[in-house]
Scaffold this motif. Structure first.
Motif, PDB file in Angstrom:
ATOM      1  N   GLY A 263       0.834  -1.198   0.000  1.00 53.94           N
ATOM      2  CA  GLY A 263       0.000   0.000   0.000  1.00 53.94           C
ATOM      3  C   GLY A 263       0.865   1.242   0.000  1.00 53.94           C
ATOM      4  N   SER A 264       0.408   2.291  -0.690  1.00 49.84           N
ATOM      5  CA  SER A 264       1.163   3.534  -0.775  1.00 49.84           C
ATOM      6  C   SER A 264       0.194   4.695  -0.879  1.00 49.84           C
ATOM      7  CB  SER A 264       2.091   3.496  -1.994  1.00 49.84           C
ATOM      8  OG  SER A 264       2.805   4.704  -2.123  1.00 49.84           O
ATOM      9  N   VAL A 265       0.662   5.878  -0.508  1.00 50.52           N
ATOM     10  CA  VAL A 265      -0.137   7.092  -0.639  1.00 50.52           C
ATOM     11  C   VAL A 265       0.626   8.070  -1.527  1.00 50.52           C
ATOM     12  CG1 VAL A 265      -1.211   9.058   0.521  1.00 50.52           C
ATOM     13  CG2 VAL A 265      -1.209   6.793   1.618  1.00 50.52           C
ATOM     14  N   VAL A 266       0.000   8.475  -2.650  1.00 51.83           N
ATOM     15  CA  VAL A 266       0.600   9.418  -3.582  1.00 51.83           C
ATOM     16  C   VAL A 266      -0.424  10.521  -3.870  1.00 51.83           C
ATOM     17  CG1 VAL A 266       1.588   9.745  -5.862  1.00 51.83           C
ATOM     18  CG2 VAL A 266       2.008   7.612  -4.638  1.00 51.83           C
ATOM     19  N   ASP A 267      -0.035  11.768  -3.602  1.00 55.20           N
ATOM     20  CA  ASP A 267      -0.916  12.925  -3.843  1.00 55.20           C
ATOM     21  C   ASP A 267      -2.273  12.753  -3.171  1.00 55.20           C
ATOM     22  OD1 ASP A 267       1.045  14.104  -5.414  1.00 55.20           O
ATOM     23  OD2 ASP A 267       0.313  13.156  -7.246  1.00 55.20           O
ATOM     24  N   GLY A 268      -2.248  12.235  -1.940  1.00 57.25           N
ATOM     25  CA  GLY A 268      -3.481  12.098  -1.176  1.00 57.25           C
ATOM     26  C   GLY A 268      -4.363  10.944  -1.576  1.00 57.25           C
ATOM     27  N   GLN A 269      -3.915  10.124  -2.508  1.00 57.07           N
ATOM     28  CA  GLN A 269      -4.691   8.974  -2.954  1.00 57.07           C
ATOM     29  C   GLN A 269      -3.989   7.676  -2.552  1.00 57.07           C
ATOM     30  OE1 GLN A 269      -7.794   8.920  -4.768  1.00 57.07           O
ATOM     31  NE2 GLN A 269      -7.763  11.001  -3.968  1.00 57.07           N
ATOM     32  N   VAL A 270      -4.785   6.701  -2.142  1.00 59.17           N
ATOM     33  CA  VAL A 270      -4.239   5.403  -1.749  1.00 59.17           C
ATOM     34  C   VAL A 270      -4.098   4.517  -2.978  1.00 59.17           C
ATOM     35  CG1 VAL A 270      -4.628   3.298  -0.399  1.00 59.17           C
ATOM     36  CG2 VAL A 270      -5.265   5.523   0.542  1.00 59.17           C
ATOM     37  N   LEU A 271      -2.973   3.828  -3.079  1.00 61.55           N
ATOM     38  CA  LEU A 271      -2.773   2.786  -4.085  1.00 61.55           C
ATOM     39  C   LEU A 271      -2.572   1.472  -3.362  1.00 61.55           C
ATOM     40  CD1 LEU A 271      -0.300   4.487  -6.616  1.00 61.55           C
ATOM     41  CD2 LEU A 271      -2.736   4.077  -6.914  1.00 61.55           C
TER      42      LEU A 271
ATOM     43  N   ILE B 271     -12.113  -0.446   2.285  1.00 60.34           N
ATOM     44  CA  ILE B 271     -11.758   0.195   3.560  1.00 60.34           C
ATOM     45  C   ILE B 271     -11.197   1.602   3.330  1.00 60.34           C
ATOM     46  CG2 ILE B 271     -10.263  -0.007   5.601  1.00 60.34           C
ATOM     47  CD1 ILE B 271     -10.364  -3.062   5.193  1.00 60.34           C
ATOM     48  N   VAL B 272     -10.495   1.796   2.190  1.00 60.29           N
ATOM     49  CA  VAL B 272      -9.884   3.109   1.918  1.00 60.29           C
ATOM     50  C   VAL B 272     -10.740   3.950   0.979  1.00 60.29           C
ATOM     51  CG1 VAL B 272      -7.537   2.322   2.365  1.00 60.29           C
ATOM     52  CG2 VAL B 272      -8.472   2.108   0.062  1.00 60.29           C
ATOM     53  N   GLY B 273     -12.004   3.574   0.862  1.00 57.89           N
ATOM     54  CA  GLY B 273     -12.936   4.403   0.097  1.00 57.89           C
ATOM     55  C   GLY B 273     -12.867   4.244  -1.395  1.00 57.89           C
TER      56      GLY B 273
ATOM     57  N   PRO C 155      -6.600   8.035   2.718  1.00 58.94           N
ATOM     58  CA  PRO C 155      -5.259   7.570   3.092  1.00 58.94           C
ATOM     59  C   PRO C 155      -5.124   7.255   4.576  1.00 58.94           C
ATOM     60  CG  PRO C 155      -5.255   9.925   2.556  1.00 58.94           C
ATOM     61  CD  PRO C 155      -6.576   9.390   2.133  1.00 58.94           C
ATOM     62  N   GLU C 156      -5.943   7.889   5.408  1.00 63.93           N
ATOM     63  CA  GLU C 156      -5.845   7.639   6.857  1.00 63.93           C
ATOM     64  C   GLU C 156      -6.285   6.224   7.233  1.00 63.93           C
ATOM     65  OE1 GLU C 156      -9.990   9.038   6.012  1.00 63.93           O
ATOM     66  OE2 GLU C 156      -7.961   9.595   5.369  1.00 63.93           O
TER      67      GLU C 156
ATOM     68  N   LEU D 207      -5.397   3.489   5.390  1.00 67.31           N
ATOM     69  CA  LEU D 207      -4.525   2.496   4.761  1.00 67.31           C
ATOM     70  C   LEU D 207      -4.035   1.459   5.762  1.00 67.31           C
ATOM     71  CD1 LEU D 207      -2.900   1.328   2.450  1.00 67.31           C
ATOM     72  CD2 LEU D 207      -1.164   3.097   2.834  1.00 67.31           C
ATOM     73  N   ASP D 208      -3.661   1.915   6.973  1.00 64.59           N
ATOM     74  CA  ASP D 208      -3.176   0.965   7.983  1.00 64.59           C
ATOM     75  C   ASP D 208      -4.246  -0.066   8.317  1.00 64.59           C
ATOM     76  OD1 ASP D 208      -0.731   2.211   8.081  1.00 64.59           O
ATOM     77  OD2 ASP D 208      -1.255   3.501   9.788  1.00 64.59           O
ATOM     78  N   SER D 209      -5.500   0.373   8.380  1.00 65.43           N
ATOM     79  CA  SER D 209      -6.596  -0.556   8.672  1.00 65.43           C
ATOM     80  C   SER D 209      -6.749  -1.585   7.553  1.00 65.43           C
ATOM     81  CB  SER D 209      -7.902   0.219   8.848  1.00 65.43           C
ATOM     82  OG  SER D 209      -7.821   1.116   9.920  1.00 65.43           O
ATOM     83  N   ALA D 210      -6.583  -1.135   6.316  1.00 65.84           N
ATOM     84  CA  ALA D 210      -6.689  -2.056   5.188  1.00 65.84           C
ATOM     85  C   ALA D 210      -5.589  -3.106   5.230  1.00 65.84           C
ATOM     86  CB  ALA D 210      -6.628  -1.276   3.881  1.00 65.84           C
ATOM     87  N   LEU D 211      -4.365  -2.673   5.545  1.00 63.93           N
ATOM     88  CA  LEU D 211      -3.254  -3.619   5.612  1.00 63.93           C
ATOM     89  C   LEU D 211      -3.415  -4.573   6.796  1.00 63.93           C
ATOM     90  CD1 LEU D 211      -0.275  -1.250   4.713  1.00 63.93           C
ATOM     91  CD2 LEU D 211      -1.500  -2.841   3.220  1.00 63.93           C
ATOM     92  N   LYS D 212      -3.998  -4.065   7.891  1.00 66.67           N
ATOM     93  CA  LYS D 212      -4.262  -4.939   9.045  1.00 66.67           C
ATOM     94  C   LYS D 212      -5.273  -6.009   8.674  1.00 66.67           C
ATOM     95  CE  LYS D 212      -5.580  -4.833  13.926  1.00 66.67           C
ATOM     96  NZ  LYS D 212      -6.028  -3.973  15.068  1.00 66.67           N
ATOM     97  N   ARG D 213      -6.264  -5.618   7.861  1.00 64.25           N
ATOM     98  CA  ARG D 213      -7.262  -6.589   7.399  1.00 64.25           C
ATOM     99  C   ARG D 213      -6.603  -7.650   6.513  1.00 64.25           C
ATOM    100  NH1 ARG D 213     -10.944 -10.104   8.114  1.00 64.25           N
ATOM    101  NH2 ARG D 213     -12.384 -10.406   6.357  1.00 64.25           N
ATOM    102  N   ALA D 214      -5.647  -7.222   5.694  1.00 70.70           N
ATOM    103  CA  ALA D 214      -4.915  -8.180   4.870  1.00 70.70           C
ATOM    104  C   ALA D 214      -4.164  -9.181   5.738  1.00 70.70           C
ATOM    105  CB  ALA D 214      -3.941  -7.437   3.952  1.00 70.70           C
ATOM    106  N   GLU D 215      -3.591  -8.673   6.840  1.00 72.82           N
ATOM    107  CA  GLU D 215      -2.874  -9.556   7.783  1.00 72.82           C
ATOM    108  C   GLU D 215      -3.831 -10.587   8.369  1.00 72.82           C
ATOM    109  OE1 GLU D 215       0.376 -10.935   9.831  1.00 72.82           O
ATOM    110  OE2 GLU D 215       0.521  -9.050   8.741  1.00 72.82           O
ATOM    111  N   GLU D 216      -5.039 -10.183   8.701  1.00 66.78           N
ATOM    112  CA  GLU D 216      -6.027 -11.106   9.264  1.00 66.78           C
ATOM    113  C   GLU D 216      -6.394 -12.207   8.269  1.00 66.78           C
ATOM    114  OE1 GLU D 216      -9.269  -8.622  10.279  1.00 66.78           O
ATOM    115  OE2 GLU D 216      -8.271  -7.669  12.005  1.00 66.78           O
ATOM    116  N   ILE D 217      -6.528 -11.814   6.995  1.00 61.05           N
ATOM    117  CA  ILE D 217      -6.936 -12.787   5.971  1.00 61.05           C
ATOM    118  C   ILE D 217      -5.812 -13.764   5.657  1.00 61.05           C
ATOM    119  CG2 ILE D 217      -7.636 -13.039   3.550  1.00 61.05           C
ATOM    120  CD1 ILE D 217      -9.019 -10.297   3.826  1.00 61.05           C
ATOM    121  N   LEU D 218      -4.603 -13.228   5.453  1.00 60.54           N
ATOM    122  CA  LEU D 218      -3.497 -14.076   5.009  1.00 60.54           C
ATOM    123  C   LEU D 218      -2.837 -14.841   6.140  1.00 60.54           C
ATOM    124  CD1 LEU D 218      -1.773 -11.679   2.444  1.00 60.54           C
ATOM    125  CD2 LEU D 218      -3.295 -13.595   1.967  1.00 60.54           C
ATOM    126  N   GLY D 219      -2.964 -14.335   7.395  1.00 58.01           N
ATOM    127  CA  GLY D 219      -2.282 -14.986   8.501  1.00 58.01           C
ATOM    128  C   GLY D 219      -3.091 -16.021   9.239  1.00 58.01           C
TER     129      GLY D 219
END
Length: 882
Positions: free
Chosen positions: A814-822, A847-849, A866-867, A869-881
């Protein structure tokens, strides 16, 4: 093989067979009025086949840019609906101009396909023209094509012609079987034409030239012209069902996926019972049209209301409409055309050179159309509902015309939308509405005063005395306003005045009309804002009454704006010298095809079929300036038309001549029929500067230039620019060029250094992330990480590196560029049956709109929060782990 590898291997194969690699010509055919666009590889060699253009080579090979969107070859309606139709495409070809013929063409093609590309011979089929037994025998004896695989077809399938006229001949097509069961192949199966056998290469044996009356005339030397669609052979070689699944197309589609957050499935080519069809079709249309748009602009086409410009505008608008299907509300297409430049710029440098223009023009067209697009779609949606409720299948032509006239919808765009609903347009009614509109336009083109000239001014005798005088006393013989002839006019009125004599030159022969002042014995004062001629030849002064009341029949004093007239005359005389210089430098064919002469500049159109080289432009400019310095006298004489022609005077394009004509001579060699006003000698022209030179239509080019005072102003602007550069770069003028060159080189070095540093940083980051990979209960390992300010392209590169390092597993970045989440998810091929990158991304991006997904192995999407993004990555951790 990648598309780029296939393109290169083809050209190298034929280069090794003594073919000259010839660069692609532009999409705008040079000097060929029969074609709107280059639609085949042989277009640039047309005269070679006719024997009128001898080249230094007799064998050639190309990868030609093509566009099929008009005339006989028009694939627009099928774009996005089928796996293999495009507007823009690249055509691989090899050509022989009287050198080798059928045998070598067949051997070359078979060898390239089976040895270089290593296609399976068991999947290849050949078709020949029904009476071309020679080709059939050559296929059998010169190749190892399987028995029973050479089939005969009629003229419709196996006799090729570029258009209604021109070179043509029998052809032999090579087809490829796409099915899964090789044993089911048979002639009966092939002739079903159900899409399982596709044509990949057409070998045309040029034997004839078809004249306008349809007669086939044998060419001086038999020739070969072959064409193989690069996109189509790439799909075969890459083992994908659709051209849109080849690597370069998928790069453009992935770019659109990242922009809109939606997923391209790629499997949907049938509308029935398929809710994802419109989305997939939109992705394909945007990718196809973005290519065509970028290449058209790079080749000099600009959006416009007719001709090639309107084709470009239609493509932009069709792409924008399909962008709405993907949820785009703001401009997006210019970002896709930027990806086109990045993808193809290495092969076609004209794209890189035109990058700024492409971005600017596409964005401007998008913004212009988007204002009315939503309103038009509302109107069309209502018309669709009304038509269906009425149990009808045809939407009225009036509705289609309203969409065209008010909302800028090309008819084919409306038809395209209606087709998705099983509806059509009443074309007859649409055409009728268009004709009514054309009549309105013709009437509205002129101002009210122009309408007076056309309809109200009576034919009155008038004499031009402006060759000798700039001021003159005369009498008002006619006074007119919008209602016809009047006796008087008050201040503020706009009127047309006819006098018995006038020093005012009326616009004709490319020279603009004079302006100036008119005063009457009764005290009225008028500005003359233009001077024109009626169809009958009456000279009319278009005036605005400034003060007093003007009366018909009054004595009047007419005064031409002398400074403006002198500047116009100087520019007119300059066109005569420019005309002579063009013929001296380019050849006698470079004759006038139109002109426009005003006080600010001159515009001169001439016949020539290719851009002028810098050396030619410099020579032309130097010649005109030399003749100016010679201070040749400008003389005139009135002769009969026959006498003038015998004296060597050149008649000008578009002019009508009477029995008596005026001949203008400047120096010993420039002698033309001309009714315009001129300087007294060439020395009055001062100096001459060419501003620009470009194409305006097939075989016609345009030069714009300035002389005298305007040339001085031009030189001062350049001088000021140089002074500003001297100050900015702290370098004297003689060192500026070297200084700028060094700075440009330094900038390129810095950009390369920055890119290398970025690659090193991403490489180091990849190593660190790989070291932190965790075992996954789904199999393999997984990496989940937030990375700083990395764009979509860099994310894909990083994910590729990580997949290679872990060999088996899943990567979420995940990354944030110009206020947009990728967000990007990548899954190695061995785990796609357990983990689907597209579905995982679809859940995370919510999760990131954002919305969207992607393929099983790779997916990328964006969001506006973008705020989170951490929640989205945490959700990925829940799914993959888990």
């Amino acid at each position: 093989m990648k598309v780029s590898e296939i393109r290169q291997s083809f050209l190298e194969f034929y280069a090794n067979a003594n073919h000259t690699i010839v660069a692609s010509s532009t999409l705008v055919p040079a000097g060929d009025p029969t074609l709107l666009f280059t639609n085949a590889g042989m277009v640039q060699f047309k005269d070679c086949f006719l024997g009128t253009d001898p080249r230094s080579y007799v064998r050639a090979t190309t990868c030609q840019k093509c566009l099929r969107i008009s005339g006989k070859h028009n694939d627009l309606e099928n774009v996005g609906r089928t796996p293999r139709h495009h507007t823009f495409f690249e055509m691989l070809g090899n050509f022989s101009f009287g050198d080798y013929f059928k045998k070598d063409a067949i051997i070359f093609a078979w060898k390239f396909l089976t040895e270089t590309l290593k296609l399976d011979k068991e999947r290849l089929w050949i078709t020949i023209y029904e009476s071309d037994d020679e080709a059939g025998k050559l296929w059998s004896e010169s190749t190892d094509v399987l028995p029973g695989r050479i089939l005969k077809y009629g003229k419709e399938d196996n006799f090729w012609a570029m258009g209604e006229t021109g070179p043509c001949g029998p052809c032999s097509e090579i087809h490829y079987y796409l099915g899964t069961d090789l044993k089911t192949q048979s002639e009966d199966d092939f002739r079903k034409a159900d899409g399982r056998y596709i044509e990949i290469w057409n070998l045309v044996f040029m034997q004839y030239n078809r004249s306008a009356n349809g007669e086939l005339v044998a060419l001086p030397k038999p020739a070969v012209d072959t064409g193989m669609g690069l996109e189509r052979i790439a799909a075969v070689k890459q083992g994908v069902r659709s051209n849109y699944d080849t690597d370069e197309f998928r790069r453009l589609i992935s770019c659109t996926e990242a922009l809109c957050g939606k997923h391209y499935d790629g499997k949907n080519y049938e509308r029935a019972h398929n809710s994802h069809y419109d989305i997939d079709c939109a992705f394909r249309v945007i990718a196809d049209h973005a290519r065509a748009i970028a290449f058209l602009i790079a080749d000099g086409v600009r959006p416009g209301a007719d001709g090639r410009g309107y084709v470009l505008r239609r493509l932009v608008r069709r792409a924008c409409r399909h962008g709405r299907i993907l949820g785009f509300k703001e401009s997006f297409l210019f970002k896709v055309t930027t990806e086109v430049v990045a993808t193809y710029g290495g092969v076609y440098p004209e794209l890189q050179a035109a990058q700024t223009q492409i971005d600017r023009l596409v964005k401007a067209e998008e913004e212009k159309f988007s204002i009315t697009l939503d309103q038009g779609l509302v109107l069309l949606d209502q018309a669709i509902q009304d038509t269906k409720q009425a149990g009808a299948k045809v939407v009225t032509g009036k509705t289609a015309f309203q969409l065209h006239d008010t909302y800028g919808f090309p008819l084919d765009l409306t038809e395209d939308i209606l087709r998705n609903h099983g509806l059509t347009v009443d074309g007859v009614e649409f055409s009728r509405e268009m004709e009514v509109q054309r009549e309105r336009s013709r009437a509205a083109r002129a101002s009210e005063t122009q309408l007076v000239i056309q309809r109200s001014v009576k034919e009155l005798p008038t004499k031009f005395v402006g060759y000798e005088f700039l001021e003159y006393e005369s009498e008002i013989s006619g006074l007119f306003d919008v209602n016809g002839e009047v006796k008087n006019a008050k201040p503020g009125s706009e009127v047309v005045i006819v006098t018995r004599e006038t020093p005012f030159y009326a616009e004709s022969g490319g020279q603009v009309g004079d302006t100036g002042f008119l005063s009457t014995d009764g005290g009225a004062a008028l500005d003359v804002i233009d001077t024109q001629k009626t169809a009958a030849g009456t000279i009319v002064h278009i005036c605005r009454v400034v003060e007093g009341e003007v009366q018909a029949g009054e004595k009047t004093h007419l005064t031409v704006d002398g400074e403006r007239r002198r500047s116009i005359a100087i520019h007119h005389s300059s066109t005569h010298l420019l005309h002579l210089a063009l013929r001296d430098v380019l050849g006698v064919h470079a004759t006038q095809a139109g002109s426009r002469v005003s006080e600010q500049a001159l515009r001169f159109d001439f016949r020539h079929d290719q851009p002028l080289r810098e050396a030619e432009l410099l020579e032309i400019e130097n010649l005109v300036n030399h003749w100016m310095r010679e201070n040749y006298a400008v003389t005139t004489e009135v002769l009969s038309l026959e006498q003038a022609k015998k004296s060597g005077a050149m008649a000008l394009f578009g002019e009508k001549y009477g029995e008596q004509v005026r001949v203008v001579q400047i120096g010993p060699r420039s002698r033309e029929l001309c009714g315009g006003t001129h300087a007294k000698a060439s020395g009055f022209l001062g100096s001459f500067y060419l501003l620009n030179e470009n194409s305006i239509s097939a075989g016609v080019r345009r030069i714009e230039a300035v002389a005298a005072e305007e040339a001085y102003k031009h030189s001062k602007r350049k001088q000021n620019l140089i002074r500003n550069l001297e100050l900015a770069l702290k370098s004297p003028e003689k060192e500026l060029e070297d200084r700028i060159r060094k700075l440009s080189a330094r900038l390129r070095d810095l950009e390369r250094d920055a890119e290398r540093q970025g690659q090193r940083s991403r490489s180091e980051l990849g190593d660190k992330l790989a070291d932190r990979a965790q075992n996954s209960p789904h199999g393999g390992k997984y990496i989940i990480s937030k990375v700083e300010a990395i764009g979509g392209k860099e994310l894909r590169e990083l994910s590729d590196k990580l997949r290679t390092k872990i060999q088996s597993g899943c990567v979420v970045l995940g990354s944030v560029v110009d206020g947009q989440v990728l967000l990007l998810t990548a899954v190695t091929d061995d785990l796609t049956d357990r983990l689907h990158a597209g579905k995982l991304t679809e859940e995370l991006v919510k999760i990131v709109g954002g919305r969207g997904g992607g393929r099983a192995d790779l997916a990328q999407a964006g969001g506006g929060s973008p705020e989170k993004l951490d929640s989205a990555l945490k959700r990925a951790e829940e799914i993959l782990g888990r």
